[in-house]
Motif scaffolding. Structure first.
Motif, mmCIF file in Angstrom:
data_model
loop_
_atom_site.group_PDB
_atom_site.id
_atom_site.type_symbol
_atom_site.label_atom_id
_atom_site.label_comp_id
_atom_site.label_asym_id
_atom_site.label_seq_id
_atom_site.Cartn_x
_atom_site.Cartn_y
_atom_site.Cartn_z
ATOM 1 N N PRO A 23 2.881 88.684 -19.090
ATOM 2 C CA PRO A 23 2.059 89.351 -20.107
ATOM 3 C C PRO A 23 2.210 90.870 -20.115
ATOM 4 C CG PRO A 23 0.779 87.718 -18.901
ATOM 5 C CD PRO A 23 2.061 87.879 -18.161
ATOM 6 N N LEU A 24 2.751 91.444 -19.030
ATOM 7 C CA LEU A 24 2.886 92.896 -18.937
ATOM 8 C C LEU A 24 4.231 93.407 -19.446
ATOM 9 C CD1 LEU A 24 1.434 93.273 -15.329
ATOM 10 C CD2 LEU A 24 0.254 93.872 -17.460
ATOM 11 N N ARG A 25 5.183 92.521 -19.640
ATOM 12 C CA ARG A 25 6.561 92.961 -19.895
ATOM 13 C C ARG A 25 6.758 93.595 -21.263
ATOM 14 N NH1 ARG A 25 9.319 87.479 -17.427
ATOM 15 N NH2 ARG A 25 8.298 87.653 -15.377
ATOM 16 N N ARG A 26 5.815 93.388 -22.133
ATOM 17 C CA ARG A 26 5.929 93.995 -23.462
ATOM 18 C C ARG A 26 5.967 95.515 -23.356
ATOM 19 N NH1 ARG A 26 1.897 92.385 -28.418
ATOM 20 N NH2 ARG A 26 2.843 93.659 -30.069
ATOM 21 N N TYR A 27 5.170 96.068 -22.440
ATOM 22 C CA TYR A 27 5.045 97.518 -22.347
ATOM 23 C C TYR A 27 5.509 98.098 -21.009
ATOM 24 C CZ TYR A 27 2.233 97.031 -26.579
ATOM 25 O OH TYR A 27 1.811 96.745 -27.853
ATOM 26 N N ILE A 28 5.768 97.255 -20.026
ATOM 27 C CA ILE A 28 6.199 97.737 -18.709
ATOM 28 C C ILE A 28 7.612 97.233 -18.447
ATOM 29 C CG2 ILE A 28 5.770 97.601 -16.228
ATOM 30 C CD1 ILE A 28 2.774 97.425 -16.936
ATOM 31 N N GLU A 29 8.512 98.151 -18.142
ATOM 32 C CA GLU A 29 9.927 97.798 -17.978
ATOM 33 C C GLU A 29 10.178 97.133 -16.642
ATOM 34 O OE1 GLU A 29 14.230 99.767 -19.137
ATOM 35 O OE2 GLU A 29 12.403 100.974 -19.188
ATOM 36 N N TRP A 30 9.685 97.744 -15.563
ATOM 37 C CA TRP A 30 9.842 97.140 -14.241
ATOM 38 C C TRP A 30 8.971 97.860 -13.222
ATOM 39 C CZ3 TRP A 30 15.226 98.956 -15.552
ATOM 40 C CH2 TRP A 30 15.460 100.269 -15.153
ATOM 41 N N TYR A 31 8.835 97.233 -12.068
ATOM 42 C CA TYR A 31 8.274 97.877 -10.888
ATOM 43 C C TYR A 31 9.439 98.355 -10.030
ATOM 44 C CZ TYR A 31 4.050 95.123 -12.033
ATOM 45 O OH TYR A 31 2.971 94.553 -12.648
ATOM 46 N N TRP A 32 9.273 99.497 -9.400
ATOM 47 C CA TRP A 32 10.290 99.974 -8.472
ATOM 48 C C TRP A 32 9.625 100.321 -7.140
ATOM 49 C CZ3 TRP A 32 9.628 105.238 -7.218
ATOM 50 C CH2 TRP A 32 8.851 105.995 -8.124
ATOM 51 N N LEU A 33 10.216 99.799 -6.089
ATOM 52 C CA LEU A 33 9.667 99.963 -4.741
ATOM 53 C C LEU A 33 10.675 100.718 -3.877
ATOM 54 C CD1 LEU A 33 8.354 96.323 -4.078
ATOM 55 C CD2 LEU A 33 7.271 98.149 -5.401
ATOM 56 N N ILE A 34 10.188 101.705 -3.141
ATOM 57 C CA ILE A 34 11.027 102.466 -2.218
ATOM 58 C C ILE A 34 10.301 102.573 -0.887
ATOM 59 C CG2 ILE A 34 12.186 104.651 -1.744
ATOM 60 C CD1 ILE A 34 12.398 105.183 -4.663
#
Length: 271
Positions: A31-42
């Motif tokens: 449901p979040l992918r419409r407006y959020i491209e990805w999560y990035w973890l470092i």
């Protein structure tokens, strides 16, 4: 929506960064992918400080951070950075970031144009009251990626979001710029989508935070940066033509102004 791209586009000295940190991308809940491209973890644990540099995308980022030797976890909102973005990494630490799609932040903060955040980094609580230190701790302290991703999903799914067809249009337009190298002039982009230039500029100010011309130029620099990092024999004159520059000198000027060194010097440093 496309899955997270595996490339390092925009990262200055990607080999230097990836040799020092654990960098991963994950998809958000559907449901979040419409407006959020990805999560990035470092995650990192460095014996000596390292300055990570990025030529930013036209995206707003929400980050949950923990510099373990310096204090408790915290959260920040970073608007589109107009210049080179530098983050000093030292000791042990980690970041769990949310990269909104260009145009995708406004539905979560509809009270102001996205240009309000451009060039700014501010405590996330000023935009999202739920982004407290406790929320940051819940997100960044788990050891496993799946637990951090689940915590990010839970946080974002709980945020109010205002449906916005103009945000959808902005996302489509920026995706067009990024994917189509023949997009070189703002007027051509406006006509292709049945908009006036002025309407296009207003849309980008309100929903992306930067102008359409800025996006076109920025994605050109990303392409040039990728070529400089991956090849030792770049034909810069040919690349300038391919990217829509009038000549090589204009590409060199924009690259140097953005990255800080000419493209040939950058390529030599990468090698």
């Amino acid at each position: 929506m496309e899955a997270p791209r595996p490339d390092t586009r925009g990262i200055v000295d990607p080999s230097g960064l990836l040799n020092r940190v654990r960098f991963r991308r994950h998809e958000p809940a559907e449901p979040l992918r419409r407006y959020i491209e990805w999560y990035w973890l470092i995650d990192w644990d460095l014996p000596e400080p390292y300055a990570s540099q990025v030529v930013p995308h036209p995206s707003v980022n929400l980050t949950f951070q923990w510099d373990e030797a310096e204090g408790p976890p915290y959260a920040e909102v970073t608007g589109v950075a107009l210049g080179l973005f530098t983050r000093k990494l030292t000791g042990p630490g980690r970041v769990c970031g949310v990269k909104f799609r260009p145009g995708g932040f406004r539905p979560y903060a509809p009270e102001a144009p996205v240009s309000r955040w451009t060039g700014r980094t501010l405590p996330a609580e000023e935009v999202f009251p739920a982004a407290t230190g406790d929320a940051a701790r819940t997100i960044v302290t788990p050891a496993a990626d799946h637990a951090r991703v689940a915590a990010l999903d839970a946080f974002l799914l709980a945020l109010p979001r205002t449906p916005d067809p103009q945000a959808d249009l902005a996302i489509t337009l920026v995706r067009h710029i990024r994917a189509d190298r023949t997009v070189r002039r703002v007027g051509d982009l406006a006509r292709a989508h049945g908009l006036s230039v002025r309407a296009l500029q207003r849309l980008f100010s309100a929903h992306v935070g930067v102008s359409p011309k800025w996006c076109i130029l920025r994605y050109r620099i990303h392409e040039a940066l990728e070529h400089a990092g991956n090849r030792a024999d770049v034909d810069w004159a040919a690349l300038a033509t391919e990217l829509g520059y009038a000549d090589q000198a204009h590409l060199v000027r924009d690259f140097t102004a953005t990255v800080g060194v000419p493209p040939t010097a950058y390529a030599q440093g990468e090698r």
